[in-house]
Write a protein that holds these residues in place. Structure first.
Motif, mmCIF file in Angstrom:
data_model
loop_
_atom_site.group_PDB
_atom_site.id
_atom_site.type_symbol
_atom_site.label_atom_id
_atom_site.label_comp_id
_atom_site.label_asym_id
_atom_site.label_seq_id
_atom_site.Cartn_x
_atom_site.Cartn_y
_atom_site.Cartn_z
ATOM 1 N N SER A 65 0.827 -1.205 0.000
ATOM 2 C CA SER A 65 0.000 0.000 0.000
ATOM 3 C C SER A 65 0.865 1.260 0.000
ATOM 4 O O SER A 65 0.544 2.245 -0.671
ATOM 5 C CB SER A 65 -0.926 -0.002 1.223
ATOM 6 N N ALA A 66 1.983 1.241 0.750
ATOM 7 C CA ALA A 66 2.872 2.394 0.790
ATOM 8 C C ALA A 66 3.506 2.642 -0.579
ATOM 9 O O ALA A 66 3.592 3.778 -1.045
ATOM 10 C CB ALA A 66 3.966 2.187 1.844
ATOM 11 N N ASN A 78 2.268 1.698 -3.444
ATOM 12 C CA ASN A 78 1.188 2.146 -4.321
ATOM 13 C C ASN A 78 0.878 3.621 -4.105
ATOM 14 O O ASN A 78 0.754 4.406 -5.059
ATOM 15 C CB ASN A 78 -0.058 1.290 -4.060
ATOM 16 N N SER A 79 0.767 4.023 -2.838
ATOM 17 C CA SER A 79 0.440 5.416 -2.516
ATOM 18 C C SER A 79 1.513 6.366 -3.033
ATOM 19 O O SER A 79 1.207 7.413 -3.632
ATOM 20 C CB SER A 79 0.290 5.566 -0.997
ATOM 21 N N GLN A 87 1.476 6.452 -6.946
ATOM 22 C CA GLN A 87 0.286 7.122 -7.457
ATOM 23 C C GLN A 87 0.381 8.632 -7.287
ATOM 24 O O GLN A 87 0.011 9.399 -8.184
ATOM 25 C CB GLN A 87 -0.964 6.587 -6.752
ATOM 26 N N ARG A 88 0.909 9.077 -6.141
ATOM 27 C CA ARG A 88 1.020 10.519 -5.902
ATOM 28 C C ARG A 88 2.050 11.144 -6.839
ATOM 29 O O ARG A 88 1.822 12.220 -7.411
ATOM 30 C CB ARG A 88 1.390 10.793 -4.444
ATOM 31 N N GLN A 127 -3.225 -6.033 -0.818
ATOM 32 C CA GLN A 127 -2.910 -4.710 -1.354
ATOM 33 C C GLN A 127 -2.031 -4.794 -2.593
ATOM 34 O O GLN A 127 -1.913 -3.824 -3.341
ATOM 35 C CB GLN A 127 -2.236 -3.855 -0.279
ATOM 36 N N ASP A 132 -4.713 -0.257 -9.475
ATOM 37 C CA ASP A 132 -4.441 1.181 -9.562
ATOM 38 C C ASP A 132 -3.450 1.506 -10.681
ATOM 39 O O ASP A 132 -3.561 2.549 -11.340
ATOM 40 C CB ASP A 132 -3.904 1.692 -8.222
ATOM 41 N N ALA A 171 -1.131 11.256 3.857
ATOM 42 C CA ALA A 171 -1.122 10.408 2.670
ATOM 43 C C ALA A 171 -0.006 9.379 2.721
ATOM 44 O O ALA A 171 -0.178 8.227 2.318
ATOM 45 C CB ALA A 171 -0.994 11.270 1.419
ATOM 46 N N ALA A 184 -2.564 6.625 5.087
ATOM 47 C CA ALA A 184 -3.279 5.901 4.025
ATOM 48 C C ALA A 184 -2.835 4.446 3.895
ATOM 49 O O ALA A 184 -3.693 3.544 3.817
ATOM 50 C CB ALA A 184 -3.111 6.643 2.703
ATOM 51 N N PRO A 185 -1.521 4.141 3.872
ATOM 52 C CA PRO A 185 -1.135 2.728 3.803
ATOM 53 C C PRO A 185 -1.606 1.912 4.997
ATOM 54 O O PRO A 185 -2.032 0.757 4.843
ATOM 55 C CB PRO A 185 0.402 2.793 3.748
ATOM 56 N N SER A 240 -5.329 1.098 4.921
ATOM 57 C CA SER A 240 -5.723 0.079 3.948
ATOM 58 C C SER A 240 -5.837 -1.297 4.582
ATOM 59 O O SER A 240 -6.470 -2.193 4.013
ATOM 60 C CB SER A 240 -4.705 0.048 2.794
#
Length: 484
Positions: free
Chosen positions: A23-24, A26-27, A30-31, A150, A157, A265, A269-270, A273
Motif C-alpha cells: 500500500s505504501a 502504491n500510494s 500514485q502521488r 494490497q 491502480d 497520505a 493511508a497505507p 488500507s
C-alpha cells in the motif's frame, strides 16, 4: 497464549506488514505519477477547463463518500463466513450507486448552476457513471482489503493510471478540454474494475436477505454519514477562507493544507488500507484488541512525528526555497496545519478501531460534533488572525474536542489516555528535540537552503537518538514478519 495462537498472530502480522508495504509503494507511486500527469495536462488544457472539471469533481466526491452506504466496511470487519452476507452487500452497493448516479445525471444542471459553472452539467452527467462502477466494485474491493491483498490493489491502480493517462492525453490533444479529464476518470474506474474482478476469486451475485440488509444498513449508514461529515470537515475551511479573506489568502491556505496533508497520505493511508481488517481479526480477544491499537499508534507515531516536525519547523525556508518568496505567507498556516495532520493520523486509526468494534453510530456523533464545533471557530479564527487563525481553529477542535471524544469512546475497550501517552512519549520527546535543533540551526545559518539540509539532517539524528530504545519493539515486529 498457545503455540497455535502465536503462530496465527505471527501469520496475521506477516500479512499486515506485506499489505502495508504494498500500500505504501502504491500510494507513493500514485502521488508522484499524479503530479507528473497533472503538469502535462496543465500544458494541454486551458485553466478554465480545469475549473469546470473541478466543479464536477467536487459533486462526484461528495456523492462518492456515501455511494455504497458504508456496507462494504461490514464485509471487511466480519470474521465469519461471508457467503450469505456478500450477495446482500452486492445488491445494496449496486442499487445505491445506480440511484445516486441517476440523481446526479438529472440534477447536474441544478448542481452546476448552484456552483456558478453551468458548463459543468454535461461533465457531471458523464462522471456519474463512476458511481455505478463504484457500486459494482464495492465487494471486490472489500475482499481485497479483508484478505490483505494490497498487491492486487496496486495492480488495479496501476492499470487505472495507464489507461486513464492514455485517454486523457489523447483527448486533450484533440481539444476536448474538461471532457478529457472526465473520460480519464471513467477509464480509470473501468480499468481498475476489470483488474479487481479478474484478481478476486470470490464471485457474489446480487441477492437479498432482509434481516441482513437491516443489520448492514444499521452499521453502514452511520459510516456513510460520517464520510459525508468528514468531507465537510476537510473542506469547510476553504469556504470560510474564500468568503471571509478572499482568493489570494485562499491560495496560500490551499498550498499549506496540501503540504500538511503529505504525512497523512504517506503514513496514514497505507496503514488504513489494512487497519480495519487487522483490528477486526483480533477483536474477539479484548486484551489483544487493546494492545493492537496501542502498538499500531506507537509505531505510526514513530514515523509520523519526524515528518510533521520537519514540515512545521522548516515551514518558512521550505516554502521560500521550493515555491518562491511570493508564497511565503503560506508558512504561517503550514506550521499549524502540520500539527492537525499529525492529529488526523491518530484519529483516523481510532476511526478504524471503532469501526472494527461496530461503533459506527459513535463515529457519526463524533463527526457531527467535529463539524458543528469547527465552523464557528474557523470564522472566528479567520476574523482574528487570517489563515493562521483558521489553521489554529482546526488544531484547537482536533486536539481539545475530538481527541478527548475518541478517548471517551475508547474506555469500554480498556484503552486509557495514560497508556497511549506512554506509547507516544519517546516520539513526542524526540519531536521536541528536533524542534530545538532546527531552531538552533536557523539561528546560526542564514542560507535557507542550508537551514533545510543541515537542520533536517541534524534533527533527524537527534530524533533517532531519542527513540533508539524503541528498536527492540521494531525488531520484534520485523522478526515476526520474517518468520510468518
Amino acid at each position: 497464549m498457545t503455540t497455535q495462537d502465536q503462530q496465527d498472530t505471527g501469520q496475521l502480522e506477516g500479512k499486515v506488514s506485506s499489505a502495508i508495504r504494498w500500500s505504501a509503494i502504491n500510494s507513493l507511486l500514485q502521488r508522484l505519477s499524479a503530479v507528473g500527469i497533472s503538469i502535462l495536462l496543465a500544458r494541454l488544457i486551458a485553466p478554465e477547463q480545469f475549473g469546470v472539471f473541478a466543479v464536477a469533481l467536487v459533486v462526484l466526491n461528495i456523492v462518492l463518500s456515501v455511494s455504497e452506504l458504508g456496507v462494504s466496511a461490514a464485509l471487511v470487519r466480519h470474521n465469519g463466513p461471508i457467503d450469505e452476507m456478500a450477495p446482500t452487500v452486492t445488491t445494496l452497493s449496486l442499487a445505491s450507486g445506480t440511484v445516486l448516479a441517476l440523481i446526479c445525471a438529472v440534477g447536474a444542471p441544478w448542481f452546476s448552476n448552484a456552483m456558478d459553472a453551468p458548463e459543468a452539467a454535461g461533465v457531471i452527467q458523464l462522471m456519474s457513471v463512476a458511481l455505478v462502477i463504484a457500486g459494482a466494485t464495492a465487494v471486490p474491493g472489500a475482499m481485497m482489503q479483508r484478505n490483505f491483498r494490497q498487491d492486487h490493489k496496486f495492480y488495479a491502480d496501476t492499470a487505472a493510471f495507464v489507461a486513464g493517462t492514455a485517454v486523457a492525453v489523447v483527448l486533450a490533444l484533440m481539444g476536448f478540454g474538461a471532457w478529457s479529464l472526465a473520460w480519464q476518470r471513467i477509464a480509470q474506474n473501468l480499468s481498475a474494475a476489470v483488474i479487481m474482478f479478474w484478481l478476486t476469486k470470490d464471485r457474489f451475485r446480487p441477492g437479498w436477505n432482509p434481516v441482513q440488509a437491516k443489520e448492514l444498513l444499521a452499521f453502514g449508514l452511520p459510516l456513510a454519514g460520517s464520510s459525508l461529515l468528514i468531507f465537510g470537515v476537510m473542506n469547510v475551511d476553504y469556504i470560510v477562507v474564500g468568503a471571509m479573506l478572499g482568493t489570494i489568502p485562499l491560495g496560500f491556505y490551499l498550498l499549506a493544507f496540501n503540504l500538511a496533508s503529505w504525512p497523512v497520505a504517506a503514513f496514514s493511508a497505507p496503514v488504513r488500507s489494512v487497519s480495519l481488517a487487522a483490528f477486526s481479526k483480533v477483536r474477539e480477544d479484548p486484551e489483544l484488541f487493546q494492545k493492537a491499537f496501542g502498538r499500531a499508534l506507537g509505531l505510526l507515531a514513530l514515523v509520523t512525528v519526524p515528518a510533521c516536525v520537519l514540515l512545521a519547523a522548516l515551514a518558512d525556508p521550505l516554502i521560500r526555497v521550493v515555491y518562491g518568496e511570493r508564497w511565503a505567507p503560506a508558512a504561517a498556516a503550514l506550521a499549524l496545519l502540520v500539527l492537525l495532520g499529525a492529529v488526523r493520523v491518530a484519529l483516523e486509526l481510532g476511526y478504524d478501531f471503532l469501526a472494527s468494534a461496530g461503533r459506527s453510530r459513535a463515529i457519526l456523533v463524533i463527526h457531527l460534533v467535529w463539524l458543528g464545533a469547527l465552523v464557528p471557530l474557523l470564522a472566528l479564527g479567520a476574523h482574528l488572525d487570517g489563515i493562521r487563525g483558521v489553521a489554529a481553529a482546526h488544531v484547537v477542535v482536533g486536539v481539545l474536542i475530538i481527541t478527548p471524544a475518541y478517548l471517551i469512546t475508547f474506555k469500554p475497550y480498556g484503552i486509557r489516555a495514560g497508556a497511549l501517552g506512554a506509547r507516544l512519549l519517546r516520539p513526542v520527546l524526540g519531536g521536541v528535540v528536533m524542534v530545538a535543533v532546527v531552531l538552533a540551526v536557523r539561528n546560526v545559518i542564514d542560507s535557507q537552503l542550508l537551514q533545510i539540509l543541515v537542520g533536517g539532517a541534524l534533527s533527524c539524528l537527534a530524533y533517532a537518538a531519542v527513540v533508539f530504545p524503541m528498536r527492540h519493539e521494531i525488531l520484534a515486529v520485523l522478526k515476526k514478519r520474517a518468520t510468518a
